[in-house]
Design an enzyme around this catalytic site. Structure first.
Site, PDB file in Angstrom:
ATOM      1  N   ASP A 208       3.602  18.895  -7.408  1.00 49.89           N
ATOM      2  CA  ASP A 208       2.483  18.113  -6.885  1.00 49.89           C
ATOM      3  C   ASP A 208       2.426  18.297  -5.363  1.00 49.89           C
ATOM      4  OD1 ASP A 208       0.601  15.607  -7.746  1.00 49.89           O
ATOM      5  OD2 ASP A 208       1.373  15.360  -5.700  1.00 49.89           O
ATOM      6  N   ASN A 216      -7.470  16.447   1.985  1.00 48.19           N
ATOM      7  CA  ASN A 216      -8.906  16.506   1.692  1.00 48.19           C
ATOM      8  C   ASN A 216      -9.719  15.676   2.677  1.00 48.19           C
ATOM      9  OD1 ASN A 216      -9.456  18.308  -0.399  1.00 48.19           O
ATOM     10  ND2 ASN A 216      -8.890  16.835  -2.000  1.00 48.19           N
ATOM     11  N   HIS A 221     -13.299  18.882   1.266  1.00 47.91           N
ATOM     12  CA  HIS A 221     -13.019  19.346  -0.097  1.00 47.91           C
ATOM     13  C   HIS A 221     -13.100  20.865  -0.242  1.00 47.91           C
ATOM     14  CE1 HIS A 221     -12.549  15.449  -2.054  1.00 47.91           C
ATOM     15  NE2 HIS A 221     -13.528  15.008  -1.262  1.00 47.91           N
ATOM     16  N   ASP A 225     -10.098  22.907  -1.749  1.00 49.57           N
ATOM     17  CA  ASP A 225     -10.146  23.866  -2.867  1.00 49.57           C
ATOM     18  C   ASP A 225      -9.430  25.159  -2.483  1.00 49.57           C
ATOM     19  OD1 ASP A 225     -11.539  22.081  -4.379  1.00 49.57           O
ATOM     20  OD2 ASP A 225     -13.505  23.050  -4.126  1.00 49.57           O
ATOM     21  N   GLU A 251      -4.194  18.013  -7.938  1.00 55.55           N
ATOM     22  CA  GLU A 251      -3.319  18.847  -7.101  1.00 55.55           C
ATOM     23  C   GLU A 251      -1.974  19.096  -7.770  1.00 55.55           C
ATOM     24  OE1 GLU A 251      -2.712  14.566  -5.580  1.00 55.55           O
ATOM     25  OE2 GLU A 251      -4.277  15.773  -6.541  1.00 55.55           O
TER      26      GLU A 251
END
Length: 338
Positions: A208, A216, A221, A225, A251
């Site tokens: 994680d 973010n 965002h 990504d 994530e």
């Protein structure tokens, strides 16, 4: 077979059966007129009629269309050996055995195969075969029709290729390109069953990205990504051939390591952690050197018949949360194979 082909087959079967029956009855005038009409109609279709005498296995007739399609003159089709010899080697045994068995049983049948042309290429054909019996019920002859199904096969192959492509896409995460949750479930079930059968260790790793929400919030965002894609690439390059990498959600990533004990799994985790660190992905809001890090949970098991794969996943997930609770950027592992 389409309606035109079916009509051609019915018409041709009637001609070939009538041809034999008329000859036996000796009605020569009728035969000469009626058979000529049938022959003209039959040979104007795309279906290629043929007739084989069962006792001699020789061709009694084959339509002239065969030369247009395959390049072989009708006169060169003498016995079933010519038919078999002009069949693709990969199709020959299966098709010949099937057709012989069905014919001996007196069962009408169909067979698809690739036929060799005089130019050395192959054309897909479908043979539709009717078994003709004598008054005693014994097999007397075979009446058949060859249909060129090359275009149909091309279409089928294109559809099959598209289906394979769609299936492959359905198992991939659209953003990162690694496996998705659906593929993870399938791979886990397969490897879990294999480990049970062979009494082999199976390891699972969950990763994680630390402080990803703040990443973010700070970078946006789109950049988030890009970060997920980069982590997916790093993990994919860190594992061994045969290992599985997938995106578990958000994530979080997951690795399945078949036939892997706890120590070997630990080495894979360390390599993943080191490579993420070496990537030096900027993360201004992270307390760890202002670069992206990840927390890892790992578990190893030799699954017995009473063990449950979902329970094992939950166990590893718990280890992941232990790692996050212990300060992140670390590893927490459990070994149930000891």
């Amino acid at each position: 077979m389409n309606s035109t082909d079916k009509k051609s087959a019915v018409l041709g079967a009637e001609f070939l059966r009538h041809d034999t029956a008329a000859a036996e009855s000796g009605v020569e005038d009728y035969l000469e007129h009626d058979a000529a009409v049938y022959r003209t109609l039959l040979e104007s279709t795309r279906a290629i009629p043929w007739k084989i005498d069962w006792a001699t296995m020789e061709f009694a007739y084959i339509g002239p269309q065969i030369e247009t399609l395959l390049g072989w003159a009708p006169s060169s089709w003498k016995t079933v050996q010519d038919w078999a010899a002009r069949m693709h080697p990969d199709d020959r045994d299966k098709v010949v055995e099937f057709c012989v068995a069905q014919s001996k049983a007196g069962t009408d049948h169909e067979a698809d195969y690739r036929a060799l042309t005089s130019g050395g290429e192959y054309v897909w054909l479908r043979d539709v075969v009717h078994v003709v019996r004598d008054a005693r019920g014994e097999v007397e002859s075979l009446v058949g029709f060859m249909f060129d199904i090359s275009e149909r096969k091309k279409t089928e192959e294109k559809v099959a290729a598209l289906q394979r492509e769609l299936e492959a896409l359905s198992f991939k995460d659209g953003l990162t390109g690694v496996g998705n949750r659906r593929e993870f479930d399938a791979v886990l079930q397969r490897e879990w069953s294999a480990a049970q059968r062979h009494g082999a260790p199976l390891s699972l790793i969950m990763a994680d990205i630390d402080f990803f929400k703040s990443y973010n919030d700070y970078y946006g965002h789109v950049q988030g990504d890009a970060c997920l894609k980069q982590i997916a690439t790093v993990l994919s390059e860190a594992v061994r051939p045969g290992d599985f990498v997938g995106r578990f959600g958000g994530e979080e990533f997951v690795l399945i390591l078949p036939n892997t004990g706890a120590e070997a799994a630990r080495q894979v985790v360390e390599r993943c952690r080191d490579r993420i660190s070496a990537a030096e992905i900027a993360h201004e809001r992270s307390p760890f050197r202002q670069t992206v890090t990840a927390s890892f949970g790992a578990g190893t098991v030799i699954p017995s018949a009473s063990d449950d794969a979902v329970a094992f996943v939950n166990l590893v997930d718990t280890q992941l949360y232990h790692a996050k609770d212990n300060g992140r950027d670390c590893i927490s592992a459990v070994n149930r194979a000891a």
